[in-house]
Design a protein around this motif. Structure first.
Motif, PDB file in Angstrom:
ATOM      1  N   GLU A 220      99.069  26.595  10.567  1.00 34.28           N
ATOM      2  CA  GLU A 220      99.528  24.961  10.210  1.00 34.28           C
ATOM      3  C   GLU A 220      98.505  24.609   9.453  1.00 34.28           C
ATOM      4  O   GLU A 220      99.377  24.023   8.590  1.00 34.28           O
ATOM      5  CB  GLU A 220      99.368  24.118  11.545  1.00 34.28           C
ATOM      6  N   ASN A 221      97.479  24.869   9.133  1.00 39.15           N
ATOM      7  CA  ASN A 221      95.960  24.369   8.469  1.00 39.15           C
ATOM      8  C   ASN A 221      96.340  24.889   7.098  1.00 39.15           C
ATOM      9  O   ASN A 221      95.936  24.297   6.199  1.00 39.15           O
ATOM     10  CB  ASN A 221      95.017  24.977   9.037  1.00 39.15           C
TER      11      ASN A 221
ATOM     12  N   GLN B  84      98.133  29.489  15.979  1.00 38.22           N
ATOM     13  CA  GLN B  84      99.050  28.176  15.430  1.00 38.22           C
ATOM     14  C   GLN B  84      98.638  27.751  15.059  1.00 38.22           C
ATOM     15  O   GLN B  84      98.875  27.204  13.567  1.00 38.22           O
ATOM     16  CB  GLN B  84     100.593  28.245  17.024  1.00 38.22           C
ATOM     17  N   PRO B  85      97.131  27.045  15.287  1.00 38.02           N
ATOM     18  CA  PRO B  85      96.672  25.750  14.453  1.00 38.02           C
ATOM     19  C   PRO B  85      95.816  26.573  13.489  1.00 38.02           C
ATOM     20  O   PRO B  85      96.198  25.450  11.785  1.00 38.02           O
ATOM     21  CB  PRO B  85      96.275  25.617  14.942  1.00 38.02           C
TER      22      PRO B  85
END
Length: 116
Positions: free
Chosen positions: A6-7, A2-3
């Motif tokens: 998100e980035n 997920q990150p």
């Protein structure tokens, strides 16, 4: 992972551009499995990209500010050890490409719970 998505939405997404693209690909290679995250965003300036690469694998160095990316690497390394790598680069056309590679040999030794 997920990150990683998100980035893109934090750093690469351009509200003024009508065609923002984020693609996740996965495939089996001869020696392991590959997850590839590709976007057509703004990319990362060369100096910043070098800093991110240098500090990605050093949890004691907080200078890059790449907390999400470092957390992804730390978690993967916890489960897969040296059998897992992350590569980050600017995409030739535009944006960023992140490749996560996990060795087949390592996966055989990872314990999984049956959640079914």
């Amino acid at each position: 992972m997920q990150p990683l998505a998100e980035n893109f939405f934090i750093h690469g997404f351009d509200a003024g551009h009508e065609f923002n693209l984020y693609v996740v690909n996965g495939w089996e290679a001869d020696d392991g499995y590959v997850l590839e995250f590709v976007d057509n965003g703004q990319g990362i300036p060369a100096e910043r990209l070098n800093t991110v690469r240098r500090t990605l694998f050093n949890p004691d160095d907080a200078s890059s500010g790449s907390i999400g990316l470092r957390n992804v690497y730390t978690r993967l390394h916890f489960f897969y050890g040296d059998g897992c790598t992350i590569e980050i680069a600017n995409n030739e056309e535009a944006g960023v490409k992140i490749a996560v590679r996990i060795s087949k040999e390592v996966i055989e030794h990872v314990q999984v719970d049956d959640c079914g």
